[in-house]
Design a protein around this motif. Structure first.
Motif, PDB file in Angstrom:
ATOM      1  N   VAL A 280       0.740  -1.533  -0.165  1.00 23.45           N
ATOM      2  CA  VAL A 280      -0.208   0.138   0.283  1.00 23.45           C
ATOM      3  C   VAL A 280       0.941   1.129  -0.269  1.00 23.45           C
ATOM      4  O   VAL A 280       1.527   1.471   1.112  1.00 23.45           O
ATOM      5  CB  VAL A 280      -1.033  -0.196   1.101  1.00 23.45           C
ATOM      6  N   GLU A 281       0.523   1.680  -1.005  1.00 23.28           N
ATOM      7  CA  GLU A 281       1.910   3.823  -1.183  1.00 23.28           C
ATOM      8  C   GLU A 281       1.267   4.431  -0.534  1.00 23.28           C
ATOM      9  O   GLU A 281       1.832   5.497   0.400  1.00 23.28           O
ATOM     10  CB  GLU A 281       1.834   3.772  -2.625  1.00 23.28           C
ATOM     11  N   ARG A 282      -0.855   4.194  -0.352  1.00 25.25           N
ATOM     12  CA  ARG A 282      -0.767   5.438   0.524  1.00 25.25           C
ATOM     13  C   ARG A 282      -2.398   4.837   1.238  1.00 25.25           C
ATOM     14  O   ARG A 282      -3.135   4.209  -0.009  1.00 25.25           O
ATOM     15  CB  ARG A 282      -0.881   6.924  -0.040  1.00 25.25           C
ATOM     16  N   HIS A 283      -2.866   5.591   1.815  1.00 23.42           N
ATOM     17  CA  HIS A 283      -4.000   5.378   1.932  1.00 23.42           C
ATOM     18  C   HIS A 283      -5.171   6.401   2.623  1.00 23.42           C
ATOM     19  O   HIS A 283      -4.765   7.428   3.526  1.00 23.42           O
ATOM     20  CB  HIS A 283      -4.063   4.100   3.253  1.00 23.42           C
ATOM     21  N   ALA A 284      -6.176   6.860   1.957  1.00 19.78           N
ATOM     22  CA  ALA A 284      -7.038   7.955   2.304  1.00 19.78           C
ATOM     23  C   ALA A 284      -8.041   7.642   2.682  1.00 19.78           C
ATOM     24  O   ALA A 284      -9.132   6.262   2.305  1.00 19.78           O
ATOM     25  CB  ALA A 284      -7.168   8.400   1.120  1.00 19.78           C
ATOM     26  N   VAL A 285      -8.304   8.222   3.798  1.00 19.03           N
ATOM     27  CA  VAL A 285      -9.985   7.909   4.901  1.00 19.03           C
ATOM     28  C   VAL A 285     -10.416   9.688   4.530  1.00 19.03           C
ATOM     29  O   VAL A 285     -10.539  10.119   4.945  1.00 19.03           O
ATOM     30  CB  VAL A 285     -10.052   7.735   5.962  1.00 19.03           C
ATOM     31  N   SER A 286     -11.557   9.619   3.767  1.00 19.92           N
ATOM     32  CA  SER A 286     -12.585  11.097   4.159  1.00 19.92           C
ATOM     33  C   SER A 286     -13.686  10.641   4.319  1.00 19.92           C
ATOM     34  O   SER A 286     -14.092   9.754   3.857  1.00 19.92           O
ATOM     35  CB  SER A 286     -12.484  11.581   2.181  1.00 19.92           C
ATOM     36  N   ARG A 287     -14.235  11.994   5.943  1.00 18.37           N
ATOM     37  CA  ARG A 287     -15.929  12.034   5.971  1.00 18.37           C
ATOM     38  C   ARG A 287     -16.145  12.911   5.616  1.00 18.37           C
ATOM     39  O   ARG A 287     -15.364  14.044   5.428  1.00 18.37           O
ATOM     40  CB  ARG A 287     -14.881  11.487   7.447  1.00 18.37           C
ATOM     41  N   PHE A 288     -17.820  13.194   5.250  1.00 24.96           N
ATOM     42  CA  PHE A 288     -18.617  14.268   4.620  1.00 24.96           C
ATOM     43  C   PHE A 288     -19.615  15.028   5.736  1.00 24.96           C
ATOM     44  O   PHE A 288     -19.891  13.863   6.741  1.00 24.96           O
ATOM     45  CB  PHE A 288     -18.466  13.994   3.745  1.00 24.96           C
ATOM     46  N   SER A 289     -19.276  15.975   6.259  1.00 26.94           N
ATOM     47  CA  SER A 289     -20.304  16.656   6.750  1.00 26.94           C
ATOM     48  C   SER A 289     -21.900  16.206   6.291  1.00 26.94           C
ATOM     49  O   SER A 289     -22.454  16.130   5.005  1.00 26.94           O
ATOM     50  CB  SER A 289     -19.899  18.107   6.883  1.00 26.94           C
ATOM     51  N   ARG A 290     -23.039  16.155   7.368  1.00 31.40           N
ATOM     52  CA  ARG A 290     -24.578  16.193   6.567  1.00 31.40           C
ATOM     53  C   ARG A 290     -24.637  17.737   5.554  1.00 31.40           C
ATOM     54  O   ARG A 290     -25.558  17.480   4.966  1.00 31.40           O
ATOM     55  CB  ARG A 290     -25.258  16.893   7.938  1.00 31.40           C
TER      56      ARG A 290
END
Length: 245
Positions: A145-155
């Motif tokens: 794994v070269e990069r791991h992105a976790v994105s969370r979005f607002s209501r």
């Protein structure tokens, strides 16, 4: 297209808009000057007239051009400086981590889950309330794994951006590969002008050091739209983000 500017996977009107945006922000078209006619742009980019019109509409939304019955003109310097925020530059075409990665395998998944307490506060979510989460992993040639992105979005983001809001429905998140590469263009099309704040750090756990990026995306009213944390392997390529404004 005669002047490919971005990934061929992007819609043609975005590629045309990116090339014209470079002309405008680089002052190759002076403020107040008339842009070439639609027919000339069709010939230049080898696209149809509707593609050119869609590109010009995006540039009008960004405040870079104005149109009247005589044609389309580069916005005056004073008008351009009054735009509500930065415009999308080529380096911001793809979510979650900019360009690159198309020559390396990647996987993405969407879930609906509660955010950690500190992130929930940023997103304006009550403790324990679930929201949309996007996880992406990009792999190197050796399968690591070269990069791991976790994105969370607002209501707020899910409410204001129709293309993102459709993922509220469980059937839209299951059984397909989520494709959010055009997220920032969706946000722009919804009338949101983006500010990205990023902090870069280095972590040195027992196993191996890694580069980390923490990103927060706001609209012109100060609403948080997205919070993303990206972890890079030490040997992975550097990442460049870009704004013009």
């Amino acid at each position: 297209m005669a002047e490919p500017h971005a990934s061929a996977a992007l819609p043609l009107y975005l590629q045309v808009a990116a090339a014209l945006r470079d002309d405008l922000t680089g002052r190759r078209v002076a403020p107040g000057s008339r842009l070439p006619s639609e027919r000339s742009l069709v010939d230049r980019f080898r696209v149809n007239r509707q593609t050119v019109r869609s590109a010009l509409r995006l540039l009008r939304d960004e405040g870079l051009v104005v149109t009247d019955r005589r044609g389309t003109y580069a916005a005056d310097a004073d008008a351009a400086s009054g735009c509500s925020g930065p415009v999308l530059a080529p380096g911001l075409l793809e979510f979650p981590s900019g360009g690159g990665g198309r020559d390396r395998p990647a996987e993405a998944v969407l879930t609906w889950e509660a955010a950690p307490a500190e992130t929930a506060g940023l997103l304006g979510l009550p403790p324990g309330e679930s929201s949309l989460v996007h996880r992406q992993r990009v792999f190197g040639a050796d399968g690591s794994v070269e990069r791991h992105a976790v994105s969370r979005f607002s209501r707020y983001a899910l409410t204001e951006v129709p293309e993102l809001g459709r993922y509220r429905r469980p059937e839209a998140r299951v059984g397909r590969r989520p494709d959010l590469r055009l997220l920032y263009h969706w946000m722009h099309r919804a009338g949101l002008r983006l500010t990205r704040r990023e902090s870069i750090g280095v972590r040195a756990p027992a196993a191996a050091a890694c580069l980390t990026v923490h990103r927060e995306v706001y609209d012109q009213h100060g609403h948080v739209l997205e919070v993303t944390d990206i972890r890079f392997a030490p040997e992975s390529a550097p990442l460049t983000y870009e704004f013009t404004g």
